[in-house]
Design a protein around this motif. Structure first.
Motif, PDB file in Angstrom:
ATOM      1  N   SER A  89     -11.240  -4.120   4.551  1.00  0.00           N
ATOM      2  CA  SER A  89     -10.126  -4.081   3.812  1.00  0.00           C
ATOM      3  C   SER A  89     -10.024  -5.045   3.084  1.00  0.00           C
ATOM      4  CB  SER A  89      -9.001  -3.368   4.761  1.00  0.00           C
ATOM      5  OG  SER A  89      -8.485  -4.469   5.453  1.00  0.00           O
ATOM      6  N   ASP A  90      -8.888  -5.691   3.032  1.00  0.00           N
ATOM      7  CA  ASP A  90      -8.808  -6.706   1.996  1.00  0.00           C
ATOM      8  C   ASP A  90      -8.950  -8.275   2.715  1.00  0.00           C
ATOM      9  OD1 ASP A  90      -6.400  -6.896   3.501  1.00  0.00           O
ATOM     10  OD2 ASP A  90      -5.030  -6.903   2.168  1.00  0.00           O
ATOM     11  N   GLY A  91      -9.429  -8.406   3.732  1.00  0.00           N
ATOM     12  CA  GLY A  91     -10.013  -9.803   4.318  1.00  0.00           C
ATOM     13  C   GLY A  91     -11.256 -10.403   3.638  1.00  0.00           C
ATOM     14  N   ASP A 126      -7.865  -3.469  10.197  1.00  0.00           N
ATOM     15  CA  ASP A 126      -7.878  -3.320   8.712  1.00  0.00           C
ATOM     16  C   ASP A 126      -6.851  -2.304   8.327  1.00  0.00           C
ATOM     17  OD1 ASP A 126      -9.662  -5.146   7.654  1.00  0.00           O
ATOM     18  OD2 ASP A 126     -11.209  -4.397   8.903  1.00  0.00           O
ATOM     19  N   HIS A 127      -6.694  -2.250   7.040  1.00  0.00           N
ATOM     20  CA  HIS A 127      -5.705  -1.351   6.400  1.00  0.00           C
ATOM     21  C   HIS A 127      -6.574  -0.261   6.342  1.00  0.00           C
ATOM     22  CE1 HIS A 127      -2.727  -4.439   5.306  1.00  0.00           C
ATOM     23  NE2 HIS A 127      -3.812  -5.359   4.760  1.00  0.00           N
ATOM     24  N   ASP A 128      -5.851   0.974   6.728  1.00  0.00           N
ATOM     25  CA  ASP A 128      -6.366   2.225   6.594  1.00  0.00           C
ATOM     26  C   ASP A 128      -7.769   2.432   6.842  1.00  0.00           C
ATOM     27  OD1 ASP A 128      -3.868   2.757   5.634  1.00  0.00           O
ATOM     28  OD2 ASP A 128      -4.102   2.843   3.608  1.00  0.00           O
ATOM     29  N   ASP A 154      -7.962   8.613  -1.629  1.00  0.00           N
ATOM     30  CA  ASP A 154      -6.610   8.402  -2.687  1.00  0.00           C
ATOM     31  C   ASP A 154      -6.617   6.941  -3.025  1.00  0.00           C
ATOM     32  OD1 ASP A 154      -3.787   9.081  -3.399  1.00  0.00           O
ATOM     33  OD2 ASP A 154      -3.630   7.265  -2.250  1.00  0.00           O
ATOM     34  N   ARG A 155      -6.950   6.109  -2.346  1.00  0.00           N
ATOM     35  CA  ARG A 155      -7.218   4.586  -2.628  1.00  0.00           C
ATOM     36  C   ARG A 155      -8.026   4.643  -3.952  1.00  0.00           C
ATOM     37  NH1 ARG A 155      -5.329   0.248  -0.256  1.00  0.00           N
ATOM     38  NH2 ARG A 155      -4.007   0.396   1.479  1.00  0.00           N
ATOM     39  N   GLN A 156      -9.181   5.233  -3.914  1.00  0.00           N
ATOM     40  CA  GLN A 156     -10.106   5.190  -4.922  1.00  0.00           C
ATOM     41  C   GLN A 156      -9.671   5.747  -6.175  1.00  0.00           C
ATOM     42  OE1 GLN A 156     -13.759   7.066  -3.661  1.00  0.00           O
ATOM     43  NE2 GLN A 156     -13.865   5.676  -1.819  1.00  0.00           N
ATOM     44  N   GLN A 157      -8.955   6.767  -6.261  1.00  0.00           N
ATOM     45  CA  GLN A 157      -8.256   7.389  -7.288  1.00  0.00           C
ATOM     46  C   GLN A 157      -7.361   6.549  -7.956  1.00  0.00           C
ATOM     47  OE1 GLN A 157      -9.220  10.543  -8.571  1.00  0.00           O
ATOM     48  NE2 GLN A 157     -10.979  10.196  -6.985  1.00  0.00           N
ATOM     49  N   ARG A 158      -6.496   5.809  -6.907  1.00  0.00           N
ATOM     50  CA  ARG A 158      -5.300   4.814  -7.202  1.00  0.00           C
ATOM     51  C   ARG A 158      -5.971   3.732  -7.982  1.00  0.00           C
ATOM     52  NH1 ARG A 158      -3.241   0.421  -3.495  1.00  0.00           N
ATOM     53  NH2 ARG A 158      -1.566   0.058  -4.186  1.00  0.00           N
ATOM     54  N   VAL A 159      -6.890   3.024  -7.533  1.00  0.00           N
ATOM     55  CA  VAL A 159      -7.562   1.935  -8.166  1.00  0.00           C
ATOM     56  C   VAL A 159      -7.945   1.880  -9.790  1.00  0.00           C
ATOM     57  CG1 VAL A 159      -9.576   0.456  -8.244  1.00  0.00           C
ATOM     58  CG2 VAL A 159      -8.045   0.753  -6.231  1.00  0.00           C
ATOM     59  N   GLY A 175      -7.976  -1.967  -2.513  1.00  0.00           N
ATOM     60  CA  GLY A 175      -6.643  -1.801  -2.964  1.00  0.00           C
ATOM     61  C   GLY A 175      -6.485  -3.145  -3.877  1.00  0.00           C
ATOM     62  N   ARG A 176      -5.223  -3.261  -3.951  1.00  0.00           N
ATOM     63  CA  ARG A 176      -4.613  -4.323  -4.971  1.00  0.00           C
ATOM     64  C   ARG A 176      -5.279  -5.697  -4.863  1.00  0.00           C
ATOM     65  NH1 ARG A 176       1.600  -4.315  -4.470  1.00  0.00           N
ATOM     66  NH2 ARG A 176       1.250  -3.560  -2.196  1.00  0.00           N
ATOM     67  N   PRO A 177      -5.571  -6.301  -3.631  1.00  0.00           N
ATOM     68  CA  PRO A 177      -6.346  -7.452  -3.718  1.00  0.00           C
ATOM     69  C   PRO A 177      -7.622  -7.714  -4.394  1.00  0.00           C
ATOM     70  CG  PRO A 177      -5.370  -6.884  -1.514  1.00  0.00           C
ATOM     71  CD  PRO A 177      -5.199  -5.781  -2.485  1.00  0.00           C
TER      72      PRO A 177
HETATM   73  P1  AMP Z   1      -2.503  -2.345  -1.192  1.00  0.00           P
HETATM   74  O1  AMP Z   1      -2.452  -1.852   0.243  1.00  0.00           O
HETATM   75  O2  AMP Z   1      -3.542  -2.003  -1.911  1.00  0.00           O
HETATM   76  O3  AMP Z   1      -1.243  -1.998  -1.802  1.00  0.00           O
HETATM   77  O4  AMP Z   1      -2.527  -3.895  -1.050  1.00  0.00           O
HETATM   78  C1  AMP Z   1      -1.548  -4.735  -0.213  1.00  0.00           C
HETATM   79  C2  AMP Z   1      -2.152  -5.917   0.194  1.00  0.00           C
HETATM   80  O5  AMP Z   1      -2.043  -6.681  -0.887  1.00  0.00           O
HETATM   81  C3  AMP Z   1      -1.562  -6.565   1.333  1.00  0.00           C
HETATM   82  O6  AMP Z   1      -2.103  -6.214   2.529  1.00  0.00           O
HETATM   83  C4  AMP Z   1      -1.876  -8.122   0.950  1.00  0.00           C
HETATM   84  O7  AMP Z   1      -2.708  -8.384   1.575  1.00  0.00           O
HETATM   85  C5  AMP Z   1      -1.983  -8.078  -0.386  1.00  0.00           C
HETATM   86  N1  AMP Z   1      -0.628  -8.593  -1.084  1.00  0.00           N
HETATM   87  C6  AMP Z   1       0.554  -8.110  -1.146  1.00  0.00           C
HETATM   88  N2  AMP Z   1       1.439  -8.754  -1.909  1.00  0.00           N
HETATM   89  C7  AMP Z   1       0.836  -9.770  -2.360  1.00  0.00           C
HETATM   90  C8  AMP Z   1       1.000 -11.217  -3.005  1.00  0.00           C
HETATM   91  N3  AMP Z   1       2.271 -11.386  -3.471  1.00  0.00           N
HETATM   92  N4  AMP Z   1      -0.029 -12.104  -3.092  1.00  0.00           N
HETATM   93  C9  AMP Z   1      -1.368 -11.895  -2.433  1.00  0.00           C
HETATM   94  N5  AMP Z   1      -1.580 -10.852  -1.970  1.00  0.00           N
HETATM   95  C10 AMP Z   1      -0.602  -9.854  -1.635  1.00  0.00           C
END
Ligand code: AMP
Ligand code: FE
Ligand code: FE
Ligand code: ZN
Length: 274
Positions: free
Chosen positions: A12-14, A37-39, A99-104, A134-136
């Motif tokens: 996930s985002d590690g 991990d997330h999801d 859904d995460r792929q569509q969202r990105v 995801g967002r990271p």
């Molecule tokens: P998502 O699941 O794609 O919405 O992304 C969420 C993840 O973004 C969280 O698990 C964090 O690891 C990371 N995150 C959220 N807010 C911040 C922030 N302000 N700075 C850095 N990473 C963040």
């Protein structure tokens, strides 16, 4: 003996791959860890394929972290001891991943309109084999293209919940999350209750049937940890804790093993599957 029940990997985002987590945990002297991990359980599947699940003194508890649908709050649920091969889990995770792929892709389009040019393929490449993008990963693409110098800045300017490039992702409601976790043999724990900043929601989650509270988390004050410890005792819930390790520079703890709980607590949650 110490343990850490909240760890993210490159699935996930590690920043560390599952096998790097195992190596680091062993050299840090941890005796139980949970990969959460997330999801996604992609990191765990990789480890099981490599037959590296119990390594010497290290026990790896299969876990996951789900976000849930709540109007104004981030409520995360950890699932432990889950059967990562269960078809019901695979089906649910497939939906989340799609859904995460569509969202990105939607976020990339929004960013373009705002004048920040990154490519979806670039985000995918940065995410590597992440089952859960995801967002990271989007933030890292923006750093790569020179728009920002720190991930935190990207969240503040663009990707935070009220930011101009934010797109929500599909989340199950709390009841469904608990059902999914329990239907695959898991134990459900409310992650970092202190970060919800609203104990009415914590009580709501307790009423829905959560099994435990993540009392120990790096963002909890000792006052909060005591409060949730007492709450767990009062409602007969398991007590867990972990570092929420992402391996991200600047985010405490930067090193696995710097924030731990006692191995005795971890043993209470760990069920070795037959
Ligand atoms: P998502 O699941 O794609 O919405 O992304 C969420 C993840 O973004 C969280 O698990 C964090 O690891 C990371 N995150 C959220 N807010 C911040 C922030 N302000 N700075 C850095 N990473 C963040
Ligand atoms: Fe995260
Ligand atoms: Fe979380
Ligand atoms: Zn987490």
């Amino acid at each position: 003996m110490t343990a850490d029940l909240h760890i993210h990997t490159t699935a996930s985002d590690g920043r560390l791959a599952p096998e790097e987590i195992i190596k680091t945990a062993l050299s840090a002297g941890l005796s139980e860890i949970a990969i959460t991990d997330h999801d996604t359980v992609a990191g765990l599947l990789q480890l099981y394929a490599d037959k590296a699940v119990i390594k010497g003194q290290l026990t790896i508890i299969p876990g996951i972290e789900f976000s849930t649908e709540f109007p104004c709050h981030e409520v995360h649920i950890l699932g432990y001891n889950i059967d990562i091969f269960h078809t019901a889990l695979k089906e649910e995770l497939g939906k989340l991943s799609y859904d995460r792929q569509q969202r990105v892709q939607k976020m990339v389009a929004k960013l373009k309109k705002l004048g920040y040019v990154i490519e979806y393929q670039q985000v995918l490449a940065l995410a590597g084999n992440a089952g859960s993008i995801g967002r990271p990963h989007v933030a890292r693409a923006l750093l790569e293209n020179g728009y920002f110098t720190e991930i935190g800045e990207v969240f503040t300017a663009l990707l935070g919940k009220n930011g101009p490039a934010y797109v929500p992702h599909y989340k199950m409601n709390i009841k469904t999350v608990l059902q999914v976790i329990k239907s695959v043999g898991g134990t459900a724990v409310l992650a970092h209750p202190g970060l919800i900043d609203n104990d009415d929601i914590v009580f709501e989650v307790i009423n829905v049937g959560i099994d435990g509270l993540e009392v120990y988390h790096p963002m909890h004050t000792s006052w909060q940890a005591n409060k949730y410890l007492e709450m767990a005792q009062k409602y007969n819930l398991l007590v867990t804790g972990g570092s929420d390790f992402h391996g991200m520079p600047g985010r405490y703890p930067e090193k696995l093993g710097d924030f731990t709980i006692s191995s005795a607590l971890a043993k209470k949650i760990c069920r070795i599957q037959g």
